[in-house]
Design a protein around this motif. Structure first.
Motif, mmCIF file in Angstrom:
data_model
loop_
_atom_site.group_PDB
_atom_site.id
_atom_site.type_symbol
_atom_site.label_atom_id
_atom_site.label_comp_id
_atom_site.label_asym_id
_atom_site.label_seq_id
_atom_site.Cartn_x
_atom_site.Cartn_y
_atom_site.Cartn_z
ATOM 1 N N LYS A 172 0.859 -1.203 0.000
ATOM 2 C CA LYS A 172 0.000 0.000 0.000
ATOM 3 C C LYS A 172 0.888 1.244 0.000
ATOM 4 O O LYS A 172 0.590 2.236 -0.668
ATOM 5 C CB LYS A 172 -0.938 -0.022 1.209
ATOM 6 C CG LYS A 172 -1.790 1.234 1.343
ATOM 7 C CD LYS A 172 -3.252 0.954 1.639
ATOM 8 C CE LYS A 172 -4.153 2.141 1.350
ATOM 9 N NZ LYS A 172 -4.610 2.833 2.527
ATOM 10 N N ILE A 227 2.058 1.987 -3.527
ATOM 11 C CA ILE A 227 1.020 2.623 -4.359
ATOM 12 C C ILE A 227 0.838 4.083 -3.935
ATOM 13 O O ILE A 227 0.767 4.988 -4.774
ATOM 14 C CB ILE A 227 -0.323 1.845 -4.231
ATOM 15 C CG1 ILE A 227 -0.155 0.393 -4.696
ATOM 16 C CG2 ILE A 227 -1.458 2.569 -4.951
ATOM 17 C CD1 ILE A 227 0.106 0.208 -6.176
ATOM 18 N N ASN A 228 0.791 4.313 -2.634
ATOM 19 C CA ASN A 228 0.609 5.688 -2.151
ATOM 20 C C ASN A 228 1.781 6.583 -2.551
ATOM 21 O O ASN A 228 1.582 7.750 -2.902
ATOM 22 C CB ASN A 228 0.416 5.726 -0.634
ATOM 23 C CG ASN A 228 -0.967 5.267 -0.206
ATOM 24 O OD1 ASN A 228 -1.141 4.646 0.829
ATOM 25 N ND2 ASN A 228 -1.982 5.546 -1.008
ATOM 26 N N ILE A 234 1.201 7.541 -6.223
ATOM 27 C CA ILE A 234 0.027 8.346 -6.602
ATOM 28 C C ILE A 234 -0.107 9.642 -5.797
ATOM 29 O O ILE A 234 -0.250 10.735 -6.378
ATOM 30 C CB ILE A 234 -1.273 7.502 -6.454
ATOM 31 C CG1 ILE A 234 -1.240 6.319 -7.442
ATOM 32 C CG2 ILE A 234 -2.520 8.366 -6.663
ATOM 33 C CD1 ILE A 234 -2.456 5.398 -7.370
ATOM 34 N N ASN A 235 -0.063 9.549 -4.468
ATOM 35 C CA ASN A 235 -0.492 10.691 -3.645
ATOM 36 C C ASN A 235 0.300 11.979 -3.880
ATOM 37 O O ASN A 235 -0.313 13.027 -4.139
ATOM 38 C CB ASN A 235 -0.488 10.307 -2.167
ATOM 39 C CG ASN A 235 -1.523 9.235 -1.844
ATOM 40 O OD1 ASN A 235 -1.772 8.354 -2.667
ATOM 41 N ND2 ASN A 235 -2.119 9.270 -0.672
ATOM 42 N N ASN A 262 -6.945 11.135 -9.122
ATOM 43 C CA ASN A 262 -6.034 10.014 -9.372
ATOM 44 C C ASN A 262 -5.958 9.652 -10.862
ATOM 45 O O ASN A 262 -4.870 9.503 -11.422
ATOM 46 C CB ASN A 262 -6.484 8.767 -8.595
ATOM 47 C CG ASN A 262 -6.423 8.975 -7.093
ATOM 48 O OD1 ASN A 262 -5.916 9.996 -6.628
ATOM 49 N ND2 ASN A 262 -6.939 8.027 -6.331
ATOM 50 N N VAL A 278 -4.266 1.115 -10.120
ATOM 51 C CA VAL A 278 -4.996 1.728 -8.992
ATOM 52 C C VAL A 278 -5.471 3.137 -9.384
ATOM 53 O O VAL A 278 -6.604 3.519 -9.079
ATOM 54 C CB VAL A 278 -4.136 1.754 -7.704
ATOM 55 C CG1 VAL A 278 -4.851 2.518 -6.583
ATOM 56 C CG2 VAL A 278 -3.806 0.336 -7.245
ATOM 57 N N THR A 326 -9.407 3.971 -9.314
ATOM 58 C CA THR A 326 -9.872 5.025 -8.380
ATOM 59 C C THR A 326 -9.860 6.369 -9.102
ATOM 60 O O THR A 326 -9.630 7.404 -8.488
ATOM 61 C CB THR A 326 -8.961 5.088 -7.125
ATOM 62 O OG1 THR A 326 -7.620 5.446 -7.549
ATOM 63 C CG2 THR A 326 -8.897 3.782 -6.375
ATOM 64 N N ASN A 381 -11.323 9.562 -7.683
ATOM 65 C CA ASN A 381 -10.971 9.938 -6.293
ATOM 66 C C ASN A 381 -10.032 11.131 -6.226
ATOM 67 O O ASN A 381 -9.110 11.250 -7.042
ATOM 68 C CB ASN A 381 -10.195 8.803 -5.594
ATOM 69 C CG ASN A 381 -11.091 7.675 -5.155
ATOM 70 O OD1 ASN A 381 -12.185 7.514 -5.675
ATOM 71 N ND2 ASN A 381 -10.603 6.891 -4.210
ATOM 72 N N SER A 387 -7.165 12.092 -3.959
ATOM 73 C CA SER A 387 -6.365 11.327 -2.995
ATOM 74 C C SER A 387 -6.431 11.983 -1.616
ATOM 75 O O SER A 387 -6.677 13.186 -1.495
ATOM 76 C CB SER A 387 -4.899 11.237 -3.447
ATOM 77 O OG SER A 387 -4.250 12.456 -3.170
ATOM 78 N N SER A 388 -6.196 11.179 -0.590
ATOM 79 C CA SER A 388 -6.264 11.706 0.774
ATOM 80 C C SER A 388 -5.267 12.861 0.952
ATOM 81 O O SER A 388 -5.550 13.826 1.660
ATOM 82 C CB SER A 388 -5.983 10.584 1.778
ATOM 83 O OG SER A 388 -4.815 9.886 1.410
HETATM 84 O O1 PAF Z 1 -4.572 7.737 -0.142
HETATM 85 C C1 PAF Z 1 -5.466 7.523 -0.985
HETATM 86 O O2 PAF Z 1 -6.246 8.389 -1.346
HETATM 87 C C2 PAF Z 1 -5.609 6.118 -1.555
HETATM 88 O O3 PAF Z 1 -4.802 5.254 -0.825
HETATM 89 C C3 PAF Z 1 -5.333 5.967 -3.045
HETATM 90 C C4 PAF Z 1 -4.909 4.578 -3.385
HETATM 91 C C5 PAF Z 1 -4.304 6.939 -3.570
HETATM 92 C C6 PAF Z 1 -6.644 6.124 -3.776
HETATM 93 O O4 PAF Z 1 -7.203 7.387 -3.670
#
Ligand code: PAF
Length: 306
Positions: A187, A190-191, A194-195, A205, A248, A252, A255, A257-258
């Motif tokens: 995880k 992946i973070n 992307i993040n 994303n 991912v 997603t 989304n 991202s957080s």
């Molecule tokens: O942190 C996040 O937002 C998620 O883990 C991810 C995988 C980037 C999807 O939005």
């Protein structure tokens, strides 16, 4: 009658993940107490009538919870879900440590890699279960959350003594894993891919996939990560990390991202527990991860200077 005998779960952290999990545990007829960091948050929750709202494609779930703060506790905690930001987990658990025992079930569901190991070292008498979830959501109000994507949750222990709480087994999309350390590492990978890029390019994303510069950066981040993974003998995926990260980003795609949510809300991000965790491991292995280092610096600068 069943409700009288219901198990009590305390939840630390009332962000999107804490609220989504409050809704899931409430659906099992468990009693829930939210633990707030201070009187102000507790008071603000009271003005809603102690109501948590979680909206998903199944509709609106609204339910009441008990609420408290750490200094109001009077009896040991039997079951605790920790769903704080990664950088808050150690201090939040420290405030509860008088009320946690070797008999307490403690599930830690946080992002990043390293804090989990730190918790084991700092509290050797406690038994932690760690969880990694792909549930996605965002807050629309202080106690209102949108559960945007129903994900899968893997649960396991690093020391080998903890188990998935029995009552959680009734939930869909939950699985026990023998190797939660590896799941958390994947995880993290992946973070890392992307993040920070969603922050740098200020995009969702999926939009990363259409930005050539972002894809070039993702490829460098992934190869630096793979080098550390090889050096620390952690098996990442059967296919290249870049392919997994692209997958991912695609699944997603809508989304935010957080990390981008945090930056947009002017909050501290988890960059130190995500990219920072990789940079720390690289340093310990005597290897360089310059691109990840530069993203770590960029996000810290953005947190500080906007
Ligand atoms: O942190 C996040 O937002 C998620 O883990 C991810 C995988 C980037 C999807 O939005």
């Amino acid at each position: 009658m069943a409700r009288l005998l219901a198990k009590m779960w305390h939840i630390l952290g009332s962000g999107a993940i804490g609220s989504i999990w409050a809704s899931k545990l409430n659906s099992l007829n468990l009693d829930i107490t939210l633990i707030f960091r201070d009187e102000e948050r507790l008071g603000s929750f009271a003005t809603t009538g102690n109501l948590v709202s979680v909206r998903s494609d199944q509709g609106l779930d609204q339910f009441q919870c008990l609420a408290t703060t750490a200094n109001k506790l009077t009896t040991p905690i039997q079951n605790l879900l920790v769903a704080t930001k990664a950088f808050d987990a150690v201090s939040a658990i420290t405030t509860l440590s008088n009320w946690l025992t070797a008999e307490s079930t403690i599930v830690v569901m946080i992002n990043g890699y390293g804090v989990q190991q730190e918790l084991q070292t700092k509290f050797p008498h406690l038994i932690f279960t760690f969880a990694s979830t792909t549930d996605g959501g965002y807050k629309t109000g202080e106690f209102e959350t949108v559960w945007a994507g129903q994900g899968k949750t893997l649960v396991g222990s690093i020391k080998g003594t903890a188990k998935t709480p029995k009552e959680w087994e009734a939930l869909p999309q939950i699985e026990a894993t023998e190797d939660i350390d590896l799941i958390l590492w994947r995880k993290l990978a992946i973070n890392c891919c992307i993040n920070p890029l969603t922050v740098k390019y200020n995009c969702r994303n999926g939009e990363l996939l259409d930005i050539p510069g972002a894809m070039a950066e993702m490829s460098i981040i992934a190869s630096e990560f793979e080098a550390i993974s090889n050096a620390t003998q952690k098996h990442l995926f059967d296919t290249p990390l870049l392919d997994q990260a692209k997958l991912v980003a695609r699944t997603t795609q809508g989304n935010i991202s957080s990390m981008l949510q945090d930056i947009r809300a002017g909050r501290r991000t988890e960059i130190r527990q995500i990219t920072g965790a990789l940079c720390d491991l690289a340093e310990q292995s005597g290897l360089a991860v310059p691109h990840n280092q530069s993203l770590l610096k960029l996000i810290i600068d953005l947190e500080t200077n906007g």
